[in-house]
Design a protein around this motif. Sequence first.
Motif, PDB file in Angstrom:
ATOM      1  N   THR A  90       1.291  -1.761   0.240  1.00 13.45           N
ATOM      2  CA  THR A  90      -0.132   0.052  -0.002  1.00 13.45           C
ATOM      3  C   THR A  90       0.713   1.513   0.080  1.00 13.45           C
ATOM      4  OG1 THR A  90      -1.669  -0.770   0.926  1.00 13.45           O
ATOM      5  CG2 THR A  90      -1.698   1.264   1.529  1.00 13.45           C
ATOM      6  N   ALA A  91       0.910   2.093  -1.187  1.00 17.93           N
ATOM      7  CA  ALA A  91       1.056   3.085  -1.207  1.00 17.93           C
ATOM      8  C   ALA A  91       0.805   4.215  -1.911  1.00 17.93           C
ATOM      9  CB  ALA A  91       2.720   2.867  -1.450  1.00 17.93           C
ATOM     10  N   VAL A  92       1.457   5.686  -2.701  1.00 16.60           N
ATOM     11  CA  VAL A  92       0.687   6.168  -3.532  1.00 16.60           C
ATOM     12  C   VAL A  92       2.406   5.538  -4.546  1.00 16.60           C
ATOM     13  CG1 VAL A  92       1.324   8.312  -4.685  1.00 16.60           C
ATOM     14  CG2 VAL A  92       0.161   8.127  -2.210  1.00 16.60           C
ATOM     15  N   TYR A  93       2.572   5.109  -5.513  1.00 20.71           N
ATOM     16  CA  TYR A  93       3.075   4.665  -6.471  1.00 20.71           C
ATOM     17  C   TYR A  93       3.479   6.118  -7.453  1.00 20.71           C
ATOM     18  CZ  TYR A  93       3.195  -0.042  -5.264  1.00 20.71           C
ATOM     19  OH  TYR A  93       3.400  -0.986  -3.768  1.00 20.71           O
ATOM     20  N   TYR A  94       3.949   6.459  -8.333  1.00 25.60           N
ATOM     21  CA  TYR A  94       4.701   7.607  -8.195  1.00 25.60           C
ATOM     22  C   TYR A  94       6.538   7.020  -9.968  1.00 25.60           C
ATOM     23  CZ  TYR A  94       3.765  10.509  -4.920  1.00 25.60           C
ATOM     24  OH  TYR A  94       3.032  11.208  -4.412  1.00 25.60           O
ATOM     25  N   CYS A  95       5.583   7.134 -11.070  1.00 25.96           N
ATOM     26  CA  CYS A  95       6.156   6.326 -12.506  1.00 25.96           C
ATOM     27  C   CYS A  95       7.365   8.326 -12.094  1.00 25.96           C
ATOM     28  CB  CYS A  95       5.485   6.803 -13.561  1.00 25.96           C
ATOM     29  SG  CYS A  95       5.991   6.498 -15.141  1.00 25.96           S
ATOM     30  N   TYR A  96       8.377   7.667 -13.042  1.00 26.56           N
ATOM     31  CA  TYR A  96       9.576   8.233 -12.551  1.00 26.56           C
ATOM     32  C   TYR A  96      10.177   8.781 -14.454  1.00 26.56           C
ATOM     33  CZ  TYR A  96      13.193   5.457 -12.336  1.00 26.56           C
ATOM     34  OH  TYR A  96      14.195   4.256 -12.523  1.00 26.56           O
ATOM     35  N   ALA A  97      10.407   9.504 -15.505  1.00 33.15           N
ATOM     36  CA  ALA A  97      11.629   9.187 -16.686  1.00 33.15           C
ATOM     37  C   ALA A  97      12.693   9.949 -16.048  1.00 33.15           C
ATOM     38  CB  ALA A  97      10.884   9.841 -17.880  1.00 33.15           C
ATOM     39  N   ALA A  98      13.678   9.472 -16.963  1.00 28.73           N
ATOM     40  CA  ALA A  98      15.248  10.264 -15.749  1.00 28.73           C
ATOM     41  C   ALA A  98      16.584  10.354 -17.556  1.00 28.73           C
ATOM     42  CB  ALA A  98      15.893   8.978 -15.166  1.00 28.73           C
ATOM     43  N   LEU A  99      17.043  11.106 -17.813  1.00 22.76           N
ATOM     44  CA  LEU A  99      18.058  11.248 -19.050  1.00 22.76           C
ATOM     45  C   LEU A  99      19.324  12.043 -18.357  1.00 22.76           C
ATOM     46  CD1 LEU A  99      18.826   9.634 -21.418  1.00 22.76           C
ATOM     47  CD2 LEU A  99      17.552  12.433 -22.006  1.00 22.76           C
ATOM     48  N   SER A 100      20.600  11.430 -18.076  1.00 20.90           N
ATOM     49  CA  SER A 100      21.624  13.080 -18.098  1.00 20.90           C
ATOM     50  C   SER A 100      21.038  12.513 -16.419  1.00 20.90           C
ATOM     51  CB  SER A 100      22.079  13.338 -19.351  1.00 20.90           C
ATOM     52  OG  SER A 100      21.768  12.822 -20.937  1.00 20.90           O
ATOM     53  N   GLY A 101      20.520  12.351 -15.641  1.00 20.38           N
ATOM     54  CA  GLY A 101      21.158  12.656 -14.445  1.00 20.38           C
ATOM     55  C   GLY A 101      19.158  13.939 -13.878  1.00 20.38           C
ATOM     56  N   ARG A 102      18.878  14.129 -15.235  1.00 19.21           N
ATOM     57  CA  ARG A 102      17.966  14.805 -15.271  1.00 19.21           C
ATOM     58  C   ARG A 102      16.358  13.679 -15.099  1.00 19.21           C
ATOM     59  NH1 ARG A 102      17.461  19.466 -18.889  1.00 19.21           N
ATOM     60  NH2 ARG A 102      20.012  20.866 -17.593  1.00 19.21           N
ATOM     61  N   ARG A 103      15.396  14.112 -13.640  1.00 16.04           N
ATOM     62  CA  ARG A 103      14.174  12.802 -13.311  1.00 16.04           C
ATOM     63  C   ARG A 103      13.031  13.886 -13.434  1.00 16.04           C
ATOM     64  NH1 ARG A 103      14.856   8.369  -9.571  1.00 16.04           N
ATOM     65  NH2 ARG A 103      17.002   7.613 -11.137  1.00 16.04           N
ATOM     66  N   SER A 104      11.626  13.055 -14.191  1.00  9.69           N
ATOM     67  CA  SER A 104      10.598  13.975 -13.917  1.00  9.69           C
ATOM     68  C   SER A 104      10.155  13.269 -13.541  1.00  9.69           C
ATOM     69  CB  SER A 104       9.930  14.097 -15.500  1.00  9.69           C
ATOM     70  OG  SER A 104      10.838  15.272 -16.318  1.00  9.69           O
ATOM     71  N   TRP A 105       8.581  12.989 -13.013  1.00 13.03           N
ATOM     72  CA  TRP A 105       7.707  12.160 -11.801  1.00 13.03           C
ATOM     73  C   TRP A 105       6.441  12.908 -11.823  1.00 13.03           C
ATOM     74  CZ3 TRP A 105      10.489   9.239  -8.684  1.00 13.03           C
ATOM     75  CH2 TRP A 105      11.189   9.631  -8.226  1.00 13.03           C
ATOM     76  N   GLY A 106       5.659  11.970 -12.511  1.00 19.62           N
ATOM     77  CA  GLY A 106       4.882  12.077 -12.517  1.00 19.62           C
ATOM     78  C   GLY A 106       3.632  12.312 -10.980  1.00 19.62           C
ATOM     79  N   GLN A 107       2.081  12.263 -11.032  1.00 16.68           N
ATOM     80  CA  GLN A 107       1.148  12.610 -10.086  1.00 16.68           C
ATOM     81  C   GLN A 107       1.536  11.871  -9.056  1.00 16.68           C
ATOM     82  OE1 GLN A 107       0.029  11.888 -12.841  1.00 16.68           O
ATOM     83  NE2 GLN A 107      -1.424  10.910 -12.408  1.00 16.68           N
ATOM     84  N   GLY A 108       1.297  10.800  -9.531  1.00 17.91           N
ATOM     85  CA  GLY A 108       1.003   9.024  -8.634  1.00 17.91           C
ATOM     86  C   GLY A 108      -0.417   8.912  -8.490  1.00 17.91           C
ATOM     87  N   THR A 109      -0.538   7.395  -8.085  1.00 14.69           N
ATOM     88  CA  THR A 109      -1.495   6.717  -8.207  1.00 14.69           C
ATOM     89  C   THR A 109      -1.534   5.824  -7.311  1.00 14.69           C
ATOM     90  OG1 THR A 109      -3.070   5.685  -9.584  1.00 14.69           O
ATOM     91  CG2 THR A 109      -0.258   4.689  -9.440  1.00 14.69           C
ATOM     92  N   GLN A 110      -2.916   5.641  -6.201  1.00 13.79           N
ATOM     93  CA  GLN A 110      -2.923   5.462  -4.807  1.00 13.79           C
ATOM     94  C   GLN A 110      -3.014   3.529  -5.295  1.00 13.79           C
ATOM     95  OE1 GLN A 110      -2.168   6.267  -1.402  1.00 13.79           O
ATOM     96  NE2 GLN A 110      -2.855   4.184  -1.376  1.00 13.79           N
ATOM     97  N   VAL A 111      -2.244   2.881  -4.425  1.00 16.45           N
ATOM     98  CA  VAL A 111      -2.924   2.050  -4.035  1.00 16.45           C
ATOM     99  C   VAL A 111      -2.714   1.340  -2.651  1.00 16.45           C
ATOM    100  CG1 VAL A 111      -1.709  -0.595  -4.702  1.00 16.45           C
ATOM    101  CG2 VAL A 111      -1.006   1.239  -6.997  1.00 16.45           C
ATOM    102  N   THR A 112      -3.602   0.878  -2.750  1.00 19.86           N
ATOM    103  CA  THR A 112      -4.320   0.259  -1.656  1.00 19.86           C
ATOM    104  C   THR A 112      -4.367  -1.055  -1.478  1.00 19.86           C
ATOM    105  OG1 THR A 112      -5.382   2.005  -1.006  1.00 19.86           O
ATOM    106  CG2 THR A 112      -6.175   0.360   0.290  1.00 19.86           C
ATOM    107  N   VAL A 113      -3.693  -2.275  -1.254  1.00 20.83           N
ATOM    108  CA  VAL A 113      -4.481  -3.260  -1.219  1.00 20.83           C
ATOM    109  C   VAL A 113      -4.925  -3.464   0.637  1.00 20.83           C
ATOM    110  CG1 VAL A 113      -2.946  -5.368  -0.337  1.00 20.83           C
ATOM    111  CG2 VAL A 113      -1.644  -3.925  -1.806  1.00 20.83           C
ATOM    112  N   ALA A 114      -6.180  -4.235   0.469  1.00 18.03           N
ATOM    113  CA  ALA A 114      -6.929  -4.455   1.997  1.00 18.03           C
ATOM    114  C   ALA A 114      -7.900  -5.446   1.273  1.00 18.03           C
ATOM    115  CB  ALA A 114      -7.575  -2.983   2.592  1.00 18.03           C
ATOM    116  N   SER A 115      -8.281  -5.882   2.473  1.00 25.71           N
ATOM    117  CA  SER A 115      -9.447  -7.316   2.534  1.00 25.71           C
ATOM    118  C   SER A 115     -10.722  -6.238   2.637  1.00 25.71           C
ATOM    119  CB  SER A 115      -9.378  -8.141   3.292  1.00 25.71           C
ATOM    120  OG  SER A 115      -9.048  -8.007   4.403  1.00 25.71           O
TER     121      SER A 115
END
Length: 115
Positions: A90-115
């Motif tokens: 369970t967490a917020v998952y963030y995507c990234y893109a990286a090139l030449s030491g620079r990194r960009s991020w997405g806004q995140g998507t929540q994943v919840t693992v629960a019964s």
Amino acid sequence: QAQLVESGGGTVQPGGSLRLSCAASGIIFSNYAMGWYRQTPGRERELVAGISSGSTTLYADSVKGRATISRDNAKNTVFLQIDSLKSEDTAVYYCYAALSGRRSWGQGTQVTVAS
């Protein structure tokens, strides 16, 4: 600057699976290393999985054997599949893109693992 949009999060039962997607724009996608981090409140963001421009992959020990990262350069999209989900995934998952030491991020998507 990459624009990254994540999708596929939600609530999943323990033992289930999910597949996250991250669509990229504004970059030459095939040149970039891509990947996923996750973060829970009060903790630092941690690497989950990464994939190089040449499709070499790496995984955090916490998901090794349960996760698969892949990329579709024709669709400018990176995917993360996690199976046998646990509550500790369970967490917020963030995507990234990286090139030449620079990194960009997405806004995140929540994943919840629960019964």
